[in-house]
Write a protein that holds these residues in place. Structure first.
Motif, mmCIF file in Angstrom:
data_model
loop_
_atom_site.group_PDB
_atom_site.id
_atom_site.type_symbol
_atom_site.label_atom_id
_atom_site.label_comp_id
_atom_site.label_asym_id
_atom_site.label_seq_id
_atom_site.Cartn_x
_atom_site.Cartn_y
_atom_site.Cartn_z
ATOM 1 N N GLU A 124 0.838 -1.199 0.000
ATOM 2 C CA GLU A 124 0.000 0.000 0.000
ATOM 3 C C GLU A 124 0.872 1.248 0.000
ATOM 4 N N MET A 125 0.364 2.320 -0.604
ATOM 5 C CA MET A 125 1.080 3.584 -0.586
ATOM 6 C C MET A 125 1.232 4.034 0.866
ATOM 7 N N ARG A 126 2.422 4.451 1.240
ATOM 8 C CA ARG A 126 2.667 4.891 2.619
ATOM 9 C C ARG A 126 1.728 6.043 2.991
ATOM 10 N N ASP A 127 1.118 5.919 4.178
ATOM 11 C CA ASP A 127 0.172 6.938 4.639
ATOM 12 C C ASP A 127 0.818 8.301 4.817
ATOM 13 N N GLN A 128 2.081 8.337 5.221
ATOM 14 C CA GLN A 128 2.728 9.596 5.563
ATOM 15 C C GLN A 128 3.166 10.402 4.344
ATOM 16 N N LEU A 129 3.118 9.810 3.165
ATOM 17 C CA LEU A 129 3.541 10.519 1.956
ATOM 18 C C LEU A 129 2.507 11.549 1.542
#
Length: 89
Positions: free
Chosen positions: A50-55
């Motif tokens: 999954e795409m990193r949440d913090q990005l």
């Protein structure tokens, strides 16, 4: 389609420049572009698939989280900006 890719902070260092002009298939999504960047530059953009949440990934100035996330479609001439996680205090 032609896209402008912009990188900030440690991602700019990893890529070696602030801006890239790249061509992608007409049906490419944000996720497709990010996966290609992981393959080419070994950028840390995904966690457990999954795409990193913090990005912060911005399409033409709008965070893709507020569009369709990694499934956000792209169009010719779009600008995709990739910001690393930011901490403050």
């Amino acid at each position: 389609m032609d896209l402008t890719l912009r990188f900030f902070a440690n991602f700019r260092e990893a890529v070696g420049q602030k801006t890239l002009e790249r061509e992608y298939p007409d049906d490419a999504t944000v996720g497709d572009v990010l996966e290609s960047l992981v393959e080419e530059y070994d950028l840390d953009l995904f966690e457990d698939g999954e795409m990193r949440d913090q990005l912060s990934i911005m399409k033409n100035g709008t965070d893709v989280v507020h569009i369709e996330g990694p499934e956000t479609p792209l169009s010719d001439g779009d600008t995709l900006s990739v910001f690393p996680p930011v901490a403050g205090g």
